[in-house]
Design a protein around this motif. Structure first.
Motif, PDB file in Angstrom:
ATOM      1  N   GLY A  17     -14.660 -45.422  -7.149  1.00 27.27           N
ATOM      2  CA  GLY A  17     -15.812 -44.721  -6.584  1.00 27.27           C
ATOM      3  C   GLY A  17     -15.419 -43.756  -5.482  1.00 27.27           C
ATOM      4  O   GLY A  17     -15.955 -42.646  -5.394  1.00 27.27           O
ATOM      5  N   ARG A  18     -14.477 -44.165  -4.650  1.00 24.55           N
ATOM      6  CA  ARG A  18     -14.011 -43.278  -3.579  1.00 24.55           C
ATOM      7  C   ARG A  18     -13.228 -42.096  -4.141  1.00 24.55           C
ATOM      8  O   ARG A  18     -13.306 -40.982  -3.646  1.00 24.55           O
ATOM      9  CB  ARG A  18     -13.139 -44.063  -2.592  1.00 24.55           C
ATOM     10  CG  ARG A  18     -13.883 -45.211  -1.903  1.00 24.55           C
ATOM     11  CD  ARG A  18     -12.916 -46.080  -1.122  1.00 24.55           C
ATOM     12  NE  ARG A  18     -12.300 -45.337  -0.034  1.00 24.55           N
ATOM     13  CZ  ARG A  18     -11.021 -45.454   0.336  1.00 24.55           C
ATOM     14  NH1 ARG A  18     -10.219 -46.271  -0.311  1.00 24.55           N
ATOM     15  NH2 ARG A  18     -10.565 -44.758   1.339  1.00 24.55           N
ATOM     16  N   LEU A  19     -12.458 -42.365  -5.204  1.00 27.05           N
ATOM     17  CA  LEU A  19     -11.621 -41.305  -5.783  1.00 27.05           C
ATOM     18  C   LEU A  19     -12.469 -40.193  -6.392  1.00 27.05           C
ATOM     19  O   LEU A  19     -12.123 -39.016  -6.282  1.00 27.05           O
ATOM     20  CB  LEU A  19     -10.692 -41.917  -6.843  1.00 27.05           C
ATOM     21  CG  LEU A  19      -9.629 -40.999  -7.440  1.00 27.05           C
ATOM     22  CD1 LEU A  19      -8.652 -40.543  -6.372  1.00 27.05           C
ATOM     23  CD2 LEU A  19      -8.886 -41.717  -8.567  1.00 27.05           C
ATOM     24  N   VAL A  20     -13.566 -40.553  -7.029  1.00 23.10           N
ATOM     25  CA  VAL A  20     -14.373 -39.559  -7.749  1.00 23.10           C
ATOM     26  C   VAL A  20     -15.692 -39.251  -7.047  1.00 23.10           C
ATOM     27  O   VAL A  20     -16.551 -38.577  -7.619  1.00 23.10           O
ATOM     28  CB  VAL A  20     -14.640 -40.020  -9.205  1.00 23.10           C
ATOM     29  CG1 VAL A  20     -13.327 -40.221  -9.951  1.00 23.10           C
ATOM     30  CG2 VAL A  20     -15.481 -41.294  -9.235  1.00 23.10           C
ATOM     31  N   ALA A  21     -15.842 -39.696  -5.810  1.00 20.02           N
ATOM     32  CA  ALA A  21     -17.135 -39.565  -5.112  1.00 20.02           C
ATOM     33  C   ALA A  21     -17.615 -38.122  -5.041  1.00 20.02           C
ATOM     34  O   ALA A  21     -18.808 -37.844  -5.272  1.00 20.02           O
ATOM     35  CB  ALA A  21     -17.027 -40.160  -3.705  1.00 20.02           C
ATOM     36  N   ALA A  22     -16.727 -37.203  -4.733  1.00 15.99           N
ATOM     37  CA  ALA A  22     -17.164 -35.809  -4.581  1.00 15.99           C
ATOM     38  C   ALA A  22     -17.620 -35.237  -5.922  1.00 15.99           C
ATOM     39  O   ALA A  22     -18.572 -34.449  -5.981  1.00 15.99           O
ATOM     40  CB  ALA A  22     -16.031 -34.962  -3.996  1.00 15.99           C
ATOM     41  N   TYR A  23     -16.927 -35.627  -6.988  1.00 10.66           N
ATOM     42  CA  TYR A  23     -17.301 -35.128  -8.323  1.00 10.66           C
ATOM     43  C   TYR A  23     -18.611 -35.737  -8.792  1.00 10.66           C
ATOM     44  O   TYR A  23     -19.509 -35.023  -9.285  1.00 10.66           O
ATOM     45  CB  TYR A  23     -16.170 -35.422  -9.318  1.00 10.66           C
ATOM     46  CG  TYR A  23     -16.536 -35.138 -10.752  1.00 10.66           C
ATOM     47  CD1 TYR A  23     -17.042 -33.887 -11.131  1.00 10.66           C
ATOM     48  CD2 TYR A  23     -16.395 -36.109 -11.734  1.00 10.66           C
ATOM     49  CE1 TYR A  23     -17.387 -33.627 -12.444  1.00 10.66           C
ATOM     50  CE2 TYR A  23     -16.738 -35.856 -13.051  1.00 10.66           C
ATOM     51  CZ  TYR A  23     -17.242 -34.618 -13.403  1.00 10.66           C
ATOM     52  OH  TYR A  23     -17.592 -34.366 -14.704  1.00 10.66           O
ATOM     53  N   THR A  24     -18.760 -37.045  -8.629  1.00  6.53           N
ATOM     54  CA  THR A  24     -19.989 -37.677  -9.122  1.00  6.53           C
ATOM     55  C   THR A  24     -21.212 -37.297  -8.283  1.00  6.53           C
ATOM     56  O   THR A  24     -22.336 -37.540  -8.704  1.00  6.53           O
ATOM     57  CB  THR A  24     -19.850 -39.216  -9.179  1.00  6.53           C
ATOM     58  OG1 THR A  24     -19.477 -39.713  -7.894  1.00  6.53           O
ATOM     59  CG2 THR A  24     -18.785 -39.620 -10.192  1.00  6.53           C
ATOM     60  N   ALA A  25     -20.964 -36.693  -7.124  1.00  2.93           N
ATOM     61  CA  ALA A  25     -22.080 -36.215  -6.299  1.00  2.93           C
ATOM     62  C   ALA A  25     -22.564 -34.832  -6.709  1.00  2.93           C
ATOM     63  O   ALA A  25     -23.588 -34.359  -6.226  1.00  2.93           O
ATOM     64  CB  ALA A  25     -21.664 -36.180  -4.821  1.00  2.93           C
ATOM     65  N   THR A  26     -21.844 -34.168  -7.620  1.00  2.21           N
ATOM     66  CA  THR A  26     -22.221 -32.793  -7.955  1.00  2.21           C
ATOM     67  C   THR A  26     -23.453 -32.732  -8.839  1.00  2.21           C
ATOM     68  O   THR A  26     -23.747 -33.661  -9.602  1.00  2.21           O
ATOM     69  CB  THR A  26     -21.076 -32.057  -8.702  1.00  2.21           C
ATOM     70  OG1 THR A  26     -20.806 -32.739  -9.941  1.00  2.21           O
ATOM     71  CG2 THR A  26     -19.817 -32.007  -7.855  1.00  2.21           C
ATOM     72  N   ARG A  27     -24.113 -31.621  -8.757  1.00  2.00           N
ATOM     73  CA  ARG A  27     -25.260 -31.365  -9.627  1.00  2.00           C
ATOM     74  C   ARG A  27     -24.835 -31.420 -11.091  1.00  2.00           C
ATOM     75  O   ARG A  27     -25.541 -31.975 -11.947  1.00  2.00           O
ATOM     76  CB  ARG A  27     -25.852 -29.977  -9.303  1.00  2.00           C
ATOM     77  CG  ARG A  27     -27.050 -29.631 -10.155  1.00  2.00           C
ATOM     78  CD  ARG A  27     -27.722 -28.364  -9.694  1.00  2.00           C
ATOM     79  NE  ARG A  27     -26.823 -27.210  -9.762  1.00  2.00           N
ATOM     80  CZ  ARG A  27     -27.184 -25.974  -9.458  1.00  2.00           C
ATOM     81  NH1 ARG A  27     -28.413 -25.739  -9.003  1.00  2.00           N
ATOM     82  NH2 ARG A  27     -26.341 -24.988  -9.557  1.00  2.00           N
ATOM     83  N   THR A  28     -23.666 -30.851 -11.376  1.00  2.00           N
ATOM     84  CA  THR A  28     -23.189 -30.833 -12.769  1.00  2.00           C
ATOM     85  C   THR A  28     -22.991 -32.239 -13.317  1.00  2.00           C
ATOM     86  O   THR A  28     -23.422 -32.552 -14.434  1.00  2.00           O
ATOM     87  CB  THR A  28     -21.870 -30.046 -12.861  1.00  2.00           C
ATOM     88  OG1 THR A  28     -22.134 -28.679 -12.576  1.00  2.00           O
ATOM     89  CG2 THR A  28     -21.242 -30.172 -14.246  1.00  2.00           C
ATOM     90  N   PHE A  29     -22.321 -33.103 -12.548  1.00  3.72           N
ATOM     91  CA  PHE A  29     -22.099 -34.462 -13.043  1.00  3.72           C
ATOM     92  C   PHE A  29     -23.427 -35.161 -13.278  1.00  3.72           C
ATOM     93  O   PHE A  29     -23.621 -35.823 -14.303  1.00  3.72           O
ATOM     94  CB  PHE A  29     -21.244 -35.262 -12.060  1.00  3.72           C
ATOM     95  CG  PHE A  29     -20.997 -36.677 -12.516  1.00  3.72           C
ATOM     96  CD1 PHE A  29     -19.943 -36.971 -13.361  1.00  3.72           C
ATOM     97  CD2 PHE A  29     -21.832 -37.717 -12.104  1.00  3.72           C
ATOM     98  CE1 PHE A  29     -19.712 -38.278 -13.800  1.00  3.72           C
ATOM     99  CE2 PHE A  29     -21.616 -39.023 -12.545  1.00  3.72           C
ATOM    100  CZ  PHE A  29     -20.556 -39.306 -13.390  1.00  3.72           C
ATOM    101  N   ARG A  30     -24.341 -34.997 -12.326  1.00  7.83           N
ATOM    102  CA  ARG A  30     -25.622 -35.682 -12.468  1.00  7.83           C
ATOM    103  C   ARG A  30     -26.355 -35.213 -13.719  1.00  7.83           C
ATOM    104  O   ARG A  30     -26.908 -36.023 -14.470  1.00  7.83           O
ATOM    105  CB  ARG A  30     -26.490 -35.448 -11.226  1.00  7.83           C
ATOM    106  CG  ARG A  30     -25.934 -36.133  -9.981  1.00  7.83           C
ATOM    107  CD  ARG A  30     -26.732 -35.735  -8.742  1.00  7.83           C
ATOM    108  NE  ARG A  30     -28.129 -36.084  -8.838  1.00  7.83           N
ATOM    109  CZ  ARG A  30     -28.658 -37.220  -8.385  1.00  7.83           C
ATOM    110  NH1 ARG A  30     -27.890 -38.094  -7.772  1.00  7.83           N
ATOM    111  NH2 ARG A  30     -29.937 -37.448  -8.521  1.00  7.83           N
ATOM    112  N   ALA A  31     -26.317 -33.915 -13.960  1.00 10.63           N
ATOM    113  CA  ALA A  31     -27.049 -33.383 -15.114  1.00 10.63           C
ATOM    114  C   ALA A  31     -26.335 -33.669 -16.428  1.00 10.63           C
ATOM    115  O   ALA A  31     -26.952 -34.109 -17.403  1.00 10.63           O
ATOM    116  CB  ALA A  31     -27.250 -31.874 -14.938  1.00 10.63           C
TER     117      ALA A  31
END
Lengths: 214, 214
Positions: free
Chosen positions: A31-45
């Motif tokens: 979760g810490r490793l990918v936190a910035a990516y999973t927080a993006t609008r793109t990942f969420r969508a």
């Protein structure tokens, strides 16, 4: 047509984590490793199916580029889950009925002979026992002019890098030290000599490095 | 008063190089690792004694900060050269008669008992056989309120990091893969938990990361 890799790694080069437990099957490090990516609008969508919210800065720009112009993907057996469920002939991957690939996905496995698995959204998993060059030839043909992504895991990516088959390697470096796992950089001395390298820092503190060649 | 470290490392974490030969005693890797730093105006003026030319961007800003407010330095025996010339009682370090320290330098060695060596520019090498905490207490006293730098080499820096004694760690990451040498990050899992981490990319492509605590 380009062969592309995108990975999230720690400052010390690890692209996998090792702190999984039965109670916390992903572990906290992932979760810490990918936190910035999973927080993006793109990942969420694109991955969560939630078009609301999410960050829209540098991390999101790389996140969006990740999904652009991919015509086929290659992944290792471990990433698909065959090492976790070797005896489950009905295993269809981790991603449920909406795997976020929308294209043919070539799964490299020494236990070939599995039948292809197709999904309504265009994803089709195809299983083969092949060297990187051979898999890439098949994926390139399937991509019909679009790019091919080497999706992972680390061992698969490293075999394609070592064979000189990758045109663009993008890593998002999260400034944490994991200390163990699979290291992307092991035994890749001099890799940079074939590439132009560019660097960019995101608002999150993640450092995006891209190795690109024409 | 802060305890500071500055190092140039490769993307895969190596702060030393291994390609030295009798014909090329520094090797080619070392020049590539520190190229952006040695190109700065600050390095040219402060280390080479040439106040003309040199880059003036982000790398130079970090280069200049390196020299600010240092009241004492600690280095390992290897950095001073004792491993290369263990039997030369007259060895005065690599830096000739103008060592670029201008302050007391505590050299950690198990073969203590060497007499201090003083230079007209304020540099004084003092030799001691001490644990990190003990050496730091002496250096802190000598620094009289200014900062203490842990100069190197990698093993010495890592021992101070592992002991939790470093307040500010700055690394300039050159995006090359050396593949071997001494790795700064080995066995420092979780180091970031004590620090705020900031990142900045220089015009040269070097990524400057700073771990800082109050």
């Amino acid at each position: 047509m380009a062969v592309r890799v995108d990975l999230n790694i720690s400052l010390d080069g690890y692209a996998t984590t090792t702190d999984q437990t039965p109670e916390n099957p992903f572990g906290e490090d992932w979760g810490r490793l990918v936190a910035a990516y999973t927080a993006t609008r793109t990942f969420r969508a694109r991955v969560l199916g939630d078009p609301s919210g999410g960050t829209t800065g540098v991390d999101d720009r790389y996140g969006a580029a990740y999904f652009e112009n991919i015509g086929a993907e290659i992944m290792g057996a471990g990433m698909f889950g065959l090492h976790n469920f070797p005896d489950d002939a009905d295993w269809r991957g981790w991603w449920g009925e909406e795997p976020p690939f929308h294209c043919p996905v070539f799964v490299l496995t020494h236990s070939a002979g599995r039948a292809p698995i197709s999904f309504d959204n265009g994803t089709e998993f195809r299983f083969l026992d092949a060297a990187p060059e051979e898999a890439l030839a098949l994926a390139t043909a399937a991509a019909a002019g679009a790019d091919v992504r080497i999706g992972g895991g680390v061992d698969t990516v490293r075999s394609f890098l070592a064979a000189g088959l990758v045109d663009r390697l993008h890593v998002g470096i999260t400034p944490i030290l994991l200390g163990r796992g699979k290291n992307l950089w092991a035994d890749l001395r001099g890799l940079e000599s074939d590439y132009a390298v560019t660097s960019e820092v995101a608002e999150s503190g993640v450092v995006h490095l891209t190795f690109a060649r024409d």
